[in-house]
Design an enzyme around this catalytic site. Sequence first.
Site, PDB file in Angstrom:
ATOM      1  N   HIS A  58     -12.180 -37.586  10.303  1.00 48.57           N
ATOM      2  CA  HIS A  58     -11.615 -36.235  10.482  1.00 48.57           C
ATOM      3  C   HIS A  58     -10.757 -36.196  11.740  1.00 48.57           C
ATOM      4  O   HIS A  58     -10.715 -37.151  12.506  1.00 48.57           O
ATOM      5  CB  HIS A  58     -12.702 -35.159  10.480  1.00 48.57           C
ATOM      6  CG  HIS A  58     -13.643 -35.211  11.642  1.00 48.57           C
ATOM      7  ND1 HIS A  58     -14.528 -36.241  11.854  1.00 48.57           N
ATOM      8  CD2 HIS A  58     -13.845 -34.346  12.678  1.00 48.57           C
ATOM      9  CE1 HIS A  58     -15.234 -36.008  12.953  1.00 48.57           C
ATOM     10  NE2 HIS A  58     -14.843 -34.868  13.476  1.00 48.57           N
ATOM     11  N   HIS A  60     -10.689 -34.653  14.706  1.00 45.07           N
ATOM     12  CA  HIS A  60     -11.063 -34.407  16.110  1.00 45.07           C
ATOM     13  C   HIS A  60     -10.668 -35.574  17.033  1.00 45.07           C
ATOM     14  O   HIS A  60     -10.768 -36.735  16.659  1.00 45.07           O
ATOM     15  CB  HIS A  60     -12.566 -34.132  16.228  1.00 45.07           C
ATOM     16  CG  HIS A  60     -12.920 -32.734  15.825  1.00 45.07           C
ATOM     17  ND1 HIS A  60     -14.184 -32.364  15.421  1.00 45.07           N
ATOM     18  CD2 HIS A  60     -12.157 -31.606  15.754  1.00 45.07           C
ATOM     19  CE1 HIS A  60     -14.186 -31.063  15.125  1.00 45.07           C
ATOM     20  NE2 HIS A  60     -12.976 -30.589  15.319  1.00 45.07           N
ATOM     21  N   ASP A  62     -12.008 -37.004  19.524  1.00 45.46           N
ATOM     22  CA  ASP A  62     -12.959 -38.071  19.878  1.00 45.46           C
ATOM     23  C   ASP A  62     -13.190 -39.041  18.715  1.00 45.46           C
ATOM     24  O   ASP A  62     -14.018 -39.948  18.811  1.00 45.46           O
ATOM     25  CB  ASP A  62     -14.282 -37.496  20.414  1.00 45.46           C
ATOM     26  CG  ASP A  62     -15.038 -36.662  19.407  1.00 45.46           C
ATOM     27  OD1 ASP A  62     -14.396 -35.912  18.638  1.00 45.46           O
ATOM     28  OD2 ASP A  62     -16.282 -36.749  19.377  1.00 45.46           O
ATOM     29  N   HIS A  63     -12.461 -38.850  17.620  1.00 46.22           N
ATOM     30  CA  HIS A  63     -12.479 -39.779  16.489  1.00 46.22           C
ATOM     31  C   HIS A  63     -11.108 -40.434  16.268  1.00 46.22           C
ATOM     32  O   HIS A  63     -10.999 -41.355  15.470  1.00 46.22           O
ATOM     33  CB  HIS A  63     -12.905 -39.055  15.204  1.00 46.22           C
ATOM     34  CG  HIS A  63     -14.283 -38.474  15.297  1.00 46.22           C
ATOM     35  ND1 HIS A  63     -15.346 -38.949  14.572  1.00 46.22           N
ATOM     36  CD2 HIS A  63     -14.770 -37.477  16.082  1.00 46.22           C
ATOM     37  CE1 HIS A  63     -16.431 -38.258  14.894  1.00 46.22           C
ATOM     38  NE2 HIS A  63     -16.103 -37.355  15.805  1.00 46.22           N
ATOM     39  N   HIS A 116     -17.874 -29.272   8.876  1.00 48.58           N
ATOM     40  CA  HIS A 116     -17.621 -29.455  10.314  1.00 48.58           C
ATOM     41  C   HIS A 116     -16.135 -29.208  10.573  1.00 48.58           C
ATOM     42  O   HIS A 116     -15.762 -28.417  11.430  1.00 48.58           O
ATOM     43  CB  HIS A 116     -18.034 -30.874  10.702  1.00 48.58           C
ATOM     44  CG  HIS A 116     -17.666 -31.283  12.088  1.00 48.58           C
ATOM     45  ND1 HIS A 116     -18.247 -30.728  13.202  1.00 48.58           N
ATOM     46  CD2 HIS A 116     -16.762 -32.194  12.549  1.00 48.58           C
ATOM     47  CE1 HIS A 116     -17.715 -31.292  14.290  1.00 48.58           C
ATOM     48  NE2 HIS A 116     -16.815 -32.181  13.912  1.00 48.58           N
ATOM     49  N   ASP A 133     -18.990 -36.656  11.622  1.00 45.16           N
ATOM     50  CA  ASP A 133     -19.761 -35.543  12.200  1.00 45.16           C
ATOM     51  C   ASP A 133     -20.308 -34.604  11.122  1.00 45.16           C
ATOM     52  O   ASP A 133     -20.567 -33.429  11.405  1.00 45.16           O
ATOM     53  CB  ASP A 133     -18.871 -34.727  13.155  1.00 45.16           C
ATOM     54  CG  ASP A 133     -18.531 -35.493  14.421  1.00 45.16           C
ATOM     55  OD1 ASP A 133     -19.096 -36.585  14.644  1.00 45.16           O
ATOM     56  OD2 ASP A 133     -17.698 -34.984  15.194  1.00 45.16           O
ATOM     57  N   HIS A 171     -22.480 -39.744  16.398  1.00 47.12           N
ATOM     58  CA  HIS A 171     -23.043 -39.332  17.686  1.00 47.12           C
ATOM     59  C   HIS A 171     -24.519 -39.689  17.857  1.00 47.12           C
ATOM     60  O   HIS A 171     -25.299 -39.616  16.907  1.00 47.12           O
ATOM     61  CB  HIS A 171     -22.876 -37.822  17.888  1.00 47.12           C
ATOM     62  CG  HIS A 171     -21.463 -37.413  18.135  1.00 47.12           C
ATOM     63  ND1 HIS A 171     -20.865 -37.507  19.371  1.00 47.12           N
ATOM     64  CD2 HIS A 171     -20.511 -36.925  17.301  1.00 47.12           C
ATOM     65  CE1 HIS A 171     -19.617 -37.077  19.290  1.00 47.12           C
ATOM     66  NE2 HIS A 171     -19.376 -36.723  18.042  1.00 47.12           N
TER      67      HIS A 171
HETATM   68 ZN   LIG Z   1     -15.839 -33.684  15.035  1.00 51.32          ZN
END
Ligand SMILES: [Zn+2]
Length: 241
Positions: A58, A60, A62-63, A116, A133, A171
């Site tokens: 996805h 975001h 941090d990905h 999410h 996530d 995570h």
């Molecule tokens: Zn995320």
Amino acid sequence: MTSVMKITPLPAFDDNYIWAIQPTEHAPAVIVDPGDEAPVLRWLDEQQTELASILITHHHWDHTDGLLPLLNQFDVPVYGPDNPKIEGISTPLREGERFTPAGLGEEFQVLETPGHTLDHISFYSKGMLFCGDTLFSAGCGRMFEGNAPQFFKSLRKLAELPAATRIYCTHEYTAANLRFAAAAEPENTAIREAQQEVKALREDQQPTLPSTLARELQINPFLRTKSADEFARLRKWKDEF
Ligand SMILES: [Zn+2]
């Protein structure tokens, strides 16, 4: 093939894992959700190997923030959501599509898992699920873009995979998730046992992942909800917990 595959968590930021999949020891790697290129480059160097391809779950940061820096050094295919906002995806994927990532001799199936985020997809191959996530051990992602019926349906979809499926999420939230799970299901002894195991693993600085679907069906209150309304109540409670 699945049994010899090597899957390594590369820690990133405070509590992310970037997963590295290799068909055999030291073979070029498929990297899942590179939020940061530095740990990936360091590990590739240590392993004396190269990047084969990249999977993205996805949008975001941090990905995805490591994606373009990695593409500057390696000209590899990138498989991910059909979301034009993510720069660098060469193969946009939709529900039910099957593909074999460059570097792996194993076919993956795409599951759309919104909740999410709306663009979230998960990757399933025999015995393993990379679910970003969407599903965490003993928890699930925050509901940033989707709604409760969407998220509930996504979790139902994952719950129907074979029970032995190993769950590779992004995570290391397991200990905190289990504290909430114990509050949500005080009578659930599997949650208490999991808390002891996870405490020991973390004291030993070991990852608590991958989990398995069978385990999550016992300890994950979000995966155990019976309706979208029940899911919505639980998600709201966890947000305030
Ligand atoms: Zn995320």
